[in-house]
Design an enzyme around this catalytic site. Structure first.
Site, PDB file in Angstrom:
ATOM      1  N   GLU A  41      20.208  47.947  78.760  1.00 53.13           N
ATOM      2  CA  GLU A  41      19.407  48.542  77.689  1.00 53.13           C
ATOM      3  C   GLU A  41      20.354  49.225  76.705  1.00 53.13           C
ATOM      4  OE1 GLU A  41      16.769  52.539  76.994  1.00 53.13           O
ATOM      5  OE2 GLU A  41      16.466  51.474  78.898  1.00 53.13           O
ATOM      6  N   ARG A  45      20.290  54.839  69.386  1.00 53.03           N
ATOM      7  CA  ARG A  45      20.657  56.219  69.059  1.00 53.03           C
ATOM      8  C   ARG A  45      21.878  56.296  68.161  1.00 53.03           C
ATOM      9  NH1 ARG A  45      20.085  59.245  74.981  1.00 53.03           N
ATOM     10  NH2 ARG A  45      18.038  58.368  75.527  1.00 53.03           N
ATOM     11  N   LYS A 129       7.862  52.916  81.555  1.00 54.00           N
ATOM     12  CA  LYS A 129       9.060  53.717  81.799  1.00 54.00           C
ATOM     13  C   LYS A 129       8.627  55.115  82.222  1.00 54.00           C
ATOM     14  CE  LYS A 129      13.375  54.987  79.453  1.00 54.00           C
ATOM     15  NZ  LYS A 129      14.161  54.760  78.217  1.00 54.00           N
TER      16      LYS A 129
END
Length: 211
Positions: A41, A45, A129
């Site tokens: 993943e 950011r 998640k």
């Protein structure tokens, strides 16, 4: 899209990365793959994230690539164009989920309350998640919270507080599809170019899971 859930259940662990420089993307992915971790993943950011996804998708075979921290509908289009196999977010934003569904992108929204589970189910999301797992009671909290929804086939990917020491216990729970591992390739290790350490950590957790 149903195949993504099966892939995650088979791979069991997703390495969660924050890449500051796109040039590090392929070496990190190769190190993880060499150690047995083939699901990654890339969190959105940093400005390098989308290019990192493109490079891994284009240069590293046999790796499943996700986009993380997808917070806005317009980011869905960006990660699809970059070649992401699926995407996740730390929380649940119905506009983002709808954008992903319209784009045919498998999406796992983040939850930490029963209300958020119900919102996800209303949006036809059954792989969620669980974030942040480590500071909200871990498996004990998740099992209590998710009990009313087990019959609906919902499963979770916890992130936060997962380590090599507890990963096997967490994966043994029937609610868990896979786990997120942010310790496998921390930003400082990536930035230092210590890809051998990343491979070592990947190999260590792979052996623990198989053992």
């Amino acid at each position: 899209m149903a195949n993504i859930r099966k892939i995650i259940e088979e791979k069991k662990i997703i390495a969660v990365l924050t890449i500051d420089n796109a040039k590090d993307a392929v070496p990190v992915a190769n190190a993880l793959k060499a150690g047995g971790v083939t699901a990654i993943e890339l969190t959105l950011r940093t400005p390098a994230a989308l290019e990192a996804i493109r490079r891994i998708r284009g240069e590293v075979e046999g790796v499943t690539v996700a986009a993380g921290t997808v917070l806005k509908p317009e980011q869905v289009k960006q990660v699809v164009e970059a070649g992401a196999d699926f995407a996740v977010s730390p929380g649940i934003n119905p506009r983002v989920v709808k954008a992903a569904q319209d784009a045919g992108l498998f999406f796992g929204p983040g939850i930490m309350t029963p209300s958020e589970i119900e919102m996800a189910l209303e949006l036809d999301c059954t792989l969620l998640k669980f974030f942040p797992a480590g500071t909200t009671g871990g498996l004990k909290h998740l099992n209590a919270m998710a009990a009313p929804y087990k019959h609906l086939g919902v499963k979770f990917i916890p992130l936060g507080g997962i380590t090599c020491a507890n990963v096997k216990e967490i994966l043994s729970d029937k609610l868990i599809a896979g786990v997120g591992g942010s310790w496998l390739a921390k930003p400082d290790v990536i930035n230092s170019g210590n890809f051998a350490e990343i491979e070592r950590l990947a190999r260590e957790v792979t052996e623990v899971i198989k053992g």
